[in-house]
Design an enzyme around this catalytic site. Structure first.
Site, mmCIF file in Angstrom:
data_model
loop_
_atom_site.group_PDB
_atom_site.id
_atom_site.type_symbol
_atom_site.label_atom_id
_atom_site.label_comp_id
_atom_site.label_asym_id
_atom_site.label_seq_id
_atom_site.Cartn_x
_atom_site.Cartn_y
_atom_site.Cartn_z
ATOM 1 N N GLN A 78 -4.972 -1.320 9.543
ATOM 2 C CA GLN A 78 -4.881 -2.645 8.934
ATOM 3 C C GLN A 78 -5.502 -3.707 9.860
ATOM 4 O O GLN A 78 -5.179 -3.772 11.044
ATOM 5 C CB GLN A 78 -3.400 -2.974 8.653
ATOM 6 C CG GLN A 78 -3.170 -4.287 7.962
ATOM 7 C CD GLN A 78 -3.744 -4.316 6.539
ATOM 8 O OE1 GLN A 78 -3.609 -3.360 5.770
ATOM 9 N NE2 GLN A 78 -4.385 -5.419 6.182
ATOM 10 N N LYS A 115 0.845 -1.194 0.000
ATOM 11 C CA LYS A 115 0.000 0.000 0.000
ATOM 12 C C LYS A 115 0.884 1.249 0.000
ATOM 13 O O LYS A 115 0.651 2.198 -0.746
ATOM 14 C CB LYS A 115 -0.922 0.000 1.228
ATOM 15 C CG LYS A 115 -2.073 -0.979 1.086
ATOM 16 C CD LYS A 115 -2.848 -1.206 2.367
ATOM 17 C CE LYS A 115 -3.881 -2.326 2.142
ATOM 18 N NZ LYS A 115 -4.605 -2.738 3.327
ATOM 19 N N ASP A 175 -11.337 2.707 3.792
ATOM 20 C CA ASP A 175 -11.726 1.295 3.704
ATOM 21 C C ASP A 175 -13.232 1.139 3.517
ATOM 22 O O ASP A 175 -13.708 0.054 3.187
ATOM 23 C CB ASP A 175 -11.321 0.564 5.004
ATOM 24 C CG ASP A 175 -10.096 -0.307 4.809
ATOM 25 O OD1 ASP A 175 -9.793 -0.647 3.655
ATOM 26 O OD2 ASP A 175 -9.461 -0.648 5.819
#
Ligand code: NAD
Length: 281
Positions: free
Chosen positions: A96, A52, A119
């Site tokens: 995460q 990422k 997200d």
């Protein structure tokens, strides 16, 4: 059969984002910023976060990774998120998952400002998506829908069968397909006759986590099949779709690897750019 090349489509999306970021920089004298928080030492998470960061930098996003040990106090994490919420250089915040067990995942997600929730997991974004309003959309289903659009311009009236009902994949995918006027069947581990459901589908989205679950004789001739699965097996990484068999009947199919996977990170970058723009509106 059309092989849907996720690697190529993700590269095109990243190139487009790179150009957009140059424009945004000249318009606002600022660039999108993405902060990823990694708690603990989960090996796959470490790889995802590294990728990422790499791709974010490549397209010109100001990328930062904050790493904490697994025994981190929950309060420290929540305070950091609140600080990032108030930092105008940060347009996207991603924590995460999975988190260590002593940290309440729900509390963490709800602490992120929904306008910076790249997200798409915050309840406000989940609600907005299900109401058909503008929202951040979870990266993997967003990637699936972009792949789908490459081969089916008009999804209206198509019968889509989504396999899996996770918050990460199946549910948001279903909402997106509804928004496109598909007739959607959502199936899951308790579905009684998955083969019959699949045979009715013009579009199959498989997000299960069972290697090669969807067989050739489950697929209607010409159907579009999007394989989200990533399963490590003795013969390597395979999807939820039996690729060889299904490629003989499907009209279009994503490979694993090289299908949905590369789109997920590209869509995270897209969400970061979109959050930057929305925060400035
Ligand atoms: P999950 O375990 O949260 O959900 C799996 C879903 O499959 C559940 O809703 C369950 O009801 C359903 N299911 C289980 N057995 C079934 C069966 N026999 N028939 C029908 N449905 C069944 O998984 P997830 O997080 O949604 O991930 C699914 C797959 O997608 C995994 O292989 C994962 O590695 C992969 N994945 C890929 C990406 C990517 O970027 N390509 C991103 C996330 C997840």
């Amino acid at each position: 059969m059309i092989l849907i090349d996720g690697k190529k489509i993700a590269l095109e999306l990243r190139e487009e984002l790179k150009r957009k970021i140059v424009e945004l920089k000249s318009k606002y004298n600022a660039i999108p910023g993405l902060t990823v928080i990694l708690v603990g030492e989960d090996p796959p998470s470490k790889i995802y976060v590294k990728n990422k960061e790499k791709f974010a930098k490549e397209v010109g996003i100001n990328s930062e990774v904050i790493r904490y040990p697994a025994n981190l106090e929950e309060k420290v994490l929540l305070d950091k998120i609140k600080e990032l919420n108030n930092n105008e250089k940060v347009s996207g915040i991603l924590v995460q998952l999975p988190l260590p067990k002593h940290i309440d995942k729900r509390k963490v997600i709800e602490t992120i400002d929904y306008k910076k929730d790249v997200d798409g997991f915050h309840p406000t974004n989940v609600g907005n998506l299900s109401s058909g309003y503008d929202s951040s959309i979870p990266c993997t289903p967003l990637g699936c829908s972009l792949l789908l659009k490459k081969v089916e311009k008009n999804l209206s009236g198509k019968h889509a069968v989504v396999i899996g009902r996770s918050n990460l994949n199946g549910k948001p995918m279903t909402q997106m397909l509804l928004k496109e006027n598909c007739t959607v069947t959502i199936t899951h581990s308790k579905t009684e006759d998955l083969k019959t459901e699949c045979l009715r589908a013009d579009i199959i989205i498989a997000a299960v986590g069972i290697p090669e679950l969807v067989k050739g004789d489950w697929v209607k001739k010409g159907a579009v099949v999007i394989d989200v699965g990533i399963n490590k097996t003795e013969k390597g990484v395979v999807g939820d779709v039996a690729f060889e068999e299904v490629s003989k009947v499907a009209g279009a199919l994503t490979p694993v690897p090289g299908g949905v996977g590369p789109m997920t990170i590209a869509c995270l970058l897209k969400n970061t750019v979109d959050c930057f723009k929305k925060l400035r509106k």
